[in-house]
Design a protein around this motif. Structure first.
Motif, PDB file in Angstrom:
ATOM      1  N   LEU A   1       0.813  -1.214   0.000  1.00  0.00           N
ATOM      2  CA  LEU A   1       0.000   0.000   0.000  1.00  0.00           C
ATOM      3  C   LEU A   1       0.849   1.268   0.000  1.00  0.00           C
ATOM      4  O   LEU A   1       0.326   2.358  -0.231  1.00  0.00           O
ATOM      5  CB  LEU A   1      -0.912   0.030   1.245  1.00  0.00           C
ATOM      6  CG  LEU A   1      -1.863  -1.158   1.434  1.00  0.00           C
ATOM      7  CD1 LEU A   1      -2.624  -0.988   2.751  1.00  0.00           C
ATOM      8  CD2 LEU A   1      -2.843  -1.252   0.264  1.00  0.00           C
ATOM      9  N   SER A   2       2.150   1.118   0.247  1.00  0.00           N
ATOM     10  CA  SER A   2       2.971   2.290   0.527  1.00  0.00           C
ATOM     11  C   SER A   2       3.326   3.108  -0.707  1.00  0.00           C
ATOM     12  O   SER A   2       3.689   4.283  -0.587  1.00  0.00           O
ATOM     13  CB  SER A   2       4.262   1.871   1.242  1.00  0.00           C
ATOM     14  OG  SER A   2       5.039   1.041   0.396  1.00  0.00           O
ATOM     15  N   ASN A   3       3.244   2.512  -1.883  1.00  0.00           N
ATOM     16  CA  ASN A   3       3.680   3.250  -3.079  1.00  0.00           C
ATOM     17  C   ASN A   3       2.518   3.780  -3.908  1.00  0.00           C
ATOM     18  O   ASN A   3       2.712   4.276  -5.017  1.00  0.00           O
ATOM     19  CB  ASN A   3       4.577   2.355  -3.953  1.00  0.00           C
ATOM     20  CG  ASN A   3       3.827   1.142  -4.484  1.00  0.00           C
ATOM     21  OD1 ASN A   3       2.677   0.917  -4.105  1.00  0.00           O
ATOM     22  ND2 ASN A   3       4.489   0.370  -5.338  1.00  0.00           N
ATOM     23  N   ARG A   4       1.291   3.700  -3.371  1.00  0.00           N
ATOM     24  CA  ARG A   4       0.121   4.098  -4.164  1.00  0.00           C
ATOM     25  C   ARG A   4       0.184   5.570  -4.554  1.00  0.00           C
ATOM     26  O   ARG A   4       0.024   5.931  -5.722  1.00  0.00           O
ATOM     27  CB  ARG A   4      -1.172   3.816  -3.378  1.00  0.00           C
ATOM     28  CG  ARG A   4      -1.451   2.352  -3.142  1.00  0.00           C
ATOM     29  CD  ARG A   4      -2.760   2.154  -2.393  1.00  0.00           C
ATOM     30  NE  ARG A   4      -2.724   2.710  -1.041  1.00  0.00           N
ATOM     31  CZ  ARG A   4      -3.761   2.740  -0.218  1.00  0.00           C
ATOM     32  NH1 ARG A   4      -4.927   2.230  -0.615  1.00  0.00           N
ATOM     33  NH2 ARG A   4      -3.668   3.255   0.991  1.00  0.00           N
ATOM     34  N   ALA A   5       0.398   6.436  -3.584  1.00  0.00           N
ATOM     35  CA  ALA A   5       0.380   7.874  -3.859  1.00  0.00           C
ATOM     36  C   ALA A   5       1.572   8.282  -4.709  1.00  0.00           C
ATOM     37  O   ALA A   5       1.436   9.058  -5.671  1.00  0.00           O
ATOM     38  CB  ALA A   5       0.377   8.645  -2.540  1.00  0.00           C
ATOM     39  N   GLU A   6       2.739   7.740  -4.388  1.00  0.00           N
ATOM     40  CA  GLU A   6       3.933   8.169  -5.111  1.00  0.00           C
ATOM     41  C   GLU A   6       3.878   7.728  -6.571  1.00  0.00           C
ATOM     42  O   GLU A   6       4.315   8.456  -7.482  1.00  0.00           O
ATOM     43  CB  GLU A   6       5.183   7.594  -4.429  1.00  0.00           C
ATOM     44  CG  GLU A   6       6.466   8.196  -4.973  1.00  0.00           C
ATOM     45  CD  GLU A   6       7.656   7.960  -4.053  1.00  0.00           C
ATOM     46  OE1 GLU A   6       8.781   8.205  -4.511  1.00  0.00           O
ATOM     47  OE2 GLU A   6       7.462   7.537  -2.889  1.00  0.00           O
ATOM     48  N   SER A   7       3.330   6.557  -6.834  1.00  0.00           N
ATOM     49  CA  SER A   7       3.253   6.090  -8.228  1.00  0.00           C
ATOM     50  C   SER A   7       2.357   7.004  -9.055  1.00  0.00           C
ATOM     51  O   SER A   7       2.624   7.262 -10.231  1.00  0.00           O
ATOM     52  CB  SER A   7       2.751   4.649  -8.270  1.00  0.00           C
ATOM     53  OG  SER A   7       1.421   4.583  -7.767  1.00  0.00           O
TER      54      SER A   7
END
Length: 976
Positions: free
Chosen positions: A16-22
């Motif tokens: 879930l940790s890379n959702r915003a950055e992607s």
């Protein structure tokens, strides 16, 4: 409390940790801006993305808006006061369409929600900041949406005008619950009530509308602007069910209709809700007037312990709903949840808030601090409630941060459990859950001590223990013979008399007149009273002294609830009443004193002089300056409460005699200080300020001088005050007000005002009896003397006995400058050279007159041969060898020798003057110590007799050695 720092992101949350950055990296321009971020912010983005679906989804929906927020620096700083409101104002500045208003409000809300969640989860904001920002967001959204809509509504339907005032009308929006207390959570709805000042109709259009219709339509538009879901979400969910009659009632009410509803039909839960009411939009001035109108509904001026029953009933209904819906995991409504902390705080507010104005506040943490500071709850209890509440609120925010959803239920899936535990700073769910259950357990335990029914969950055996065995006797299920046997077996010395007392109470007019609820409370209380009375050494005495109180409060049965709910308070009542009929009479006359029995620590530990004065000042500052009735009641309640504390401490042995007098004297001084301030303010407001001889304004150039017991720091229970008023203004110069009078008239009316405030009988009695006969020329003299006139009288006209009285005179309150001048006059008058044989003669003659007039007739004032017999009385104060003999010797010595030793005039109390006589070698040390011990012994017995409501007279066979010693020293001083 603060949460532990964030631990490493669990592996389960890594997807879930890379959702915003992607999302941000998908656009080259966005990726470039992302690359310029500080490393600390960059490190937080994947953590926030993993923690909150809302943050990730909003970034996906509008990455540009999120980057603009980040570039503003607001993710890393706290907003200043009013900054959020100013931003919204700028956002709406050029808004022309209602649909555009809705869009801008929602986007602004989303931006702020990003910021608040980011700062909350990253530990950059504490609980107070998060709640404040959310509440300010709601305030700004409500008020600015209202102001925008009002202008368009007026253009369409005209300006609403009050029929009575002829003035334009505005809506008042009351925020209830967490919004009212500035405690909104991350996904809270907002509870609102709409009101408007007065009826009328609109003007300025062809077809006018009734004000009710105008504001109803406007209220509907406001709700839609805030609540209706659109593509951009919502601003706040609006709940209007707290208004009168709930969903079935009108949307908007006039002030008169609101006042009438709450006065006639307001229910206990509505009082509970109204505690936190605050004006959040519309007309702030009118809103404050509305809240003042409703204050008597919320806060009763009497001790309102019945409120706890209503709160208990509400909690029981909530618990039934929790069980029915399977909501044990609800951290708000379940056992040990947020609501229980709120109930504890608001129970004290509803019970005591009518009299203790410091409890009339909205934020829960502030109320808890006051409960600790005012002694309602021990510090350790408040600390646990505070920590438990904060942990629960942080948990609530963690739950709601996941998806911006209004929930207080613990998650039912592993991923969300892991996320909540991580947000709260725990490595895994079991560790977090254990801590959560610890705090819920502590909250639940404290809740049960305050709110829970003492009969609940204790079973039949416990019910018997707290009085069940006495219920048949009280309800007349036993005949008289059986009832008397039960009373005799329980330890009553006169069971028939006890039975008659109970029967008289049951059939008396007060009990016959009470309504059903009151009778139920009485029936619950009397068996408890009997159960505790038989534990006392003298149960007959307990009934004799407590039943008059029960009869007195039968129609105000909230007091019976207080004693039923608090076995400790009932036990203290029984102990004090059995020990002192004076205390029993005080509590019976003024049942509001029962409040003092709730806190054992406070009851037996009265405050020192500075704390006493500060407490009274604080109480009076919370009362409007023009509310004289409430000021007078507050002064009287203060005196009664602290007088009871001193008497209780004396009976318990925690205060020795000298300290008892000190406390009672400090109490009088604190009250006189505030009475002078009130009287000065009222007299100046009417006539203006008087002037000094140089033309400057007095401030106040007035002192209250205490003589006798108050001057000598020897006040007892029920003592009156010997006072003299002195001013140093210009008696001829006029005041500077609209109704000018000369200085002499001004200060005379000021003196009259002071006496009025002290002596007027109200429902709480009077403050003090006041004796002004020691003023120059006595009862025929002026009520208030100028300093010059006082000095001339003392120098040229005063009798020797008046100089004796002046020895015990000291400034109690008033102008420091005039007080210093008075001390100089006193020292000059008392230290002048005297003819000692003449002085001895005058002192002796005055003492003989007093003994003849006031002493025991049977023994010629203690001088007859039978004075020491068992059948003769000994008046502790007036008979030979008693208190007055010691006082006269001290006064003679001060007048005789103060010229050579001015230290004799340093003090006004007999004990310390005797110390000075010993130090100066004017009285042998053994004799000085002997007189001090005898004086204290006499006064101790007199105090005890006063608490027993008995005169200060003992058997003539007592105090033989003491009386002979006093008479010996009297003769050695050549007095006769």
């Amino acid at each position: 409390m603060s949460l532990p720092p964030l631990v490493a992101l669990p592996a389960a949350l890594a997807p879930l940790s890379n959702r915003a950055e992607s999302v941000l990296r998908d656009d080259a321009a966005h990726a470039a801006r992302l690359a310029t971020w500080p490393s600390a912010r960059r490190a937080l983005l994947p953590r926030l993305s993993a923690a909150s679906d809302f943050v990730s989804e909003q970034i996906s929906r509008d990455p540009q808006a999120f980057l603009e927020l980040a570039d503003s620096g607001e993710l890393e700083r706290r907003l200043g006061v009013g900054e959020l409101s100013d931003q919204l104002h700028a956002t709406l500045a050029d808004c022309d369409e209602e649909s555009d208003l809705a869009r801008r409000l929602r986007r602004f809300r989303n931006r702020q929600q990003w910021r608040i969640i980011w700062r909350d989860i990253s530990r950059q904001a504490d609980l107070t900041e998060t709640c404040r920002d959310l509440s300010e967001l709601a305030d700004a959204s409500i008020d600015q949406a209202y102001q925008w809509l009002y202008q368009r509504h007026v253009a369409q339907f005209g300006t609403p005008i009050g029929r009575r005032s002829g003035q334009p009308q505005h809506l008042v929006v009351l925020g209830m619950g967490k919004l009212g207390a500035l405690e909104l959570n991350l996904s809270s709805d907002i509870d609102l009530i709409f009101g408007y000042p007065e009826g009328g109709e609109t003007e300025g259009v062809k077809r006018s509308l009734d004000n009710q219709e105008f504001f109803t339509r406007l209220g509907q538009r406001l709700i839609k602007a805030l609540d209706a879901p659109t593509a951009d979400g919502f601003v706040f969910r609006v709940d209007m069910r707290l208004r009168p009659y709930g969903s079935s009632g009108p949307l908007v009410y006039s002030f008169a209709a609101l006042e009438q509803y709450y006065q006639d039909q307001g229910r206990d839960w509505e009082r509970y809700a109204m505690i936190k009411a605050r004006v959040v939009g519309g007309d702030q001035v009118a809103g404050k007037q509305l809240l003042e109108m409703l204050r008597p509904f919320v806060y009763r001026r009497y001790l309102d312990f019945s409120a706890i029953e209503a709160l208990r009933s509400m909690k029981q209904l909530i618990q039934q709903e929790v069980r029915r819906k399977g909501m044990a995991d609800n951290i708000k409504l379940g056992s040990g949840g947020i609501r229980e902390v709120e109930f504890i705080a608001q129970a004290f507010q509803l019970i005591h808030g009518g009299r203790d104005l410091s409890l009339q506040q909205r934020p829960l943490l502030g109320v808890l601090a006051t409960l600790e500071g005012q002694g309602y709850l021990p510090p350790v209890v408040v600390d646990e409630l505070r920590q438990g509440y904060e942990f629960l609120r942080y948990t609530e925010h963690a739950l709601q941060a996941l998806a911006d959803r209004q929930t207080q239920m613990l998650p039912d899936n592993d991923q969300d459990c892991t996320r909540v535990a991580w947000i709260m700073g725990f490595e895994h769910w079991p560790a977090f859950h254990a801590q959560l259950m610890y705090w819920r357990g502590r909250v639940d335990w404290h809740f049960r001590q305050v709110i829970a029914d003492p009969d609940d969950e204790e079973g039949a055996a416990e019910a018997v223990h707290i009085g069940g065995e006495w219920l048949p006797l009280w309800e007349e299920a036993l005949d008289e013979a059986a009832a008397c046997r039960q009373l005799a077996d329980a330890g009553f010395a006169e069971p028939t008399l006890a039975w008659r007392r109970l029967s008289d109470l049951r059939s008396g007019p007060q009990v016959r007149a009470i309504q059903r609820l009151g009778r139920e409370r009485l029936d619950a209380f009397v068996p408890r009273l009997l159960a505790q009375a038989v534990e006392h050494a003298q149960p007959d005495l307990v009934l004799e002294r407590v039943l008059p109180l029960v009869e007195a409060v039968a129609r105000r049965s909230a007091y019976l609830v207080l004693l039923s709910e608090n076995p400790g308070a009932l036990e203290r009542l029984i102990t004090l009443c059995a020990a002192s009929p004076w205390i029993a009479e005080q509590i019976t006359r003024f049942p509001l004193l029962l409040d003092e029995l709730l806190n054992e620590g406070r009851l037996f530990k009265p405050p020192l002089a500075p704390e006493l004065a500060a407490e009274l000042r604080e109480r009076l500052t919370r009362i409007p300056e023009d509310d004289l009735e409430q000021q007078m009641e507050a002064l009287r309640h203060f005196k009664l409460a602290h007088g009871l504390r001193v008497a209780a401490s004396e009976i318990a042995g925690t205060l020795p005699l000298m300290k008892v007098s000190d406390y009672l004297t400090w109490l009088a001084e604190a009250i006189l200080d505030q009475v002078l301030a009130l009287a000065w303010r009222q007299t100046v407001s009417k006539y203006g300020t008087p002037r000094r001889s140089d033309g400057s304004l007095c401030d106040p150039d007035f002192i209250i001088v205490g003589y006798g017991k108050v001057g000598g720091l020897e006040l007892g229970h029920g003592s009156d005050l010997d006072l003299v008023f002195i001013h140093d203004g210009d008696s001829q110069a006029e005041t500077d007000g609209l109704k000018p009078i000369d200085g002499a008239q001004f200060f005379a009316r000021l003196g009259q005002r002071i006496i009025h405030l002290l002596t007027t009988q109200t429902t709480s009695g009077q403050l003090y009896e006041v004796d002004m006969r020691l003023r120059p020329s006595g009862a025929s003299g002026l009520l208030v003397s100028s300093l010059g006139a006082f000095e001339r009288y003392q120098q040229n006209e005063a009798w020797t006995w008046e100089h004796q009285a002046l020895i015990r005179a000291r400034v109690l309150v008033g102008s420091e400058r005039v007080g210093t001048a008075f001390e100089q006059v006193r020292a000059t008058v008392l230290a002048r050279p005297r003819d000692l044989p003449k002085l001895r003669e005058e002192v002796s003659e005055m003492r003989a007159k007093m003994r003849d007039n006031l002493g025991s007739k049977e023994t010629a004032g203690g001088t007859a041969s039978n004075a020491f017999s068992a059948t003769a009385p000994f008046d502790l104060k007036q008979d030979a060898g008693g208190i007055v003999d010691i006082e006269f010797m001290v006064q003679y010595a001060a007048l005789a020798w103060s010229q050579q030793d001015p230290q004799l005039l340093r003090w006004t109390d007999n004990i310390r003057i005797l110390d000075e006589l010993e130090a100066a070698g004017l009285l042998p040390g053994d004799d000085a110590h002997l007189l001090q011990e005898i004086y204290k012994a006499y006064r101790a017995v007199a105090h005890r007799l006063a608490l027993q409501k008995q005169p200060g007279v003992v058997s003539g066979e007592q105090f033989h050695d003491e009386r002979r010693a006093v008479l010996r020293i009297w003769r050695e001083l050549e007095l006769h």
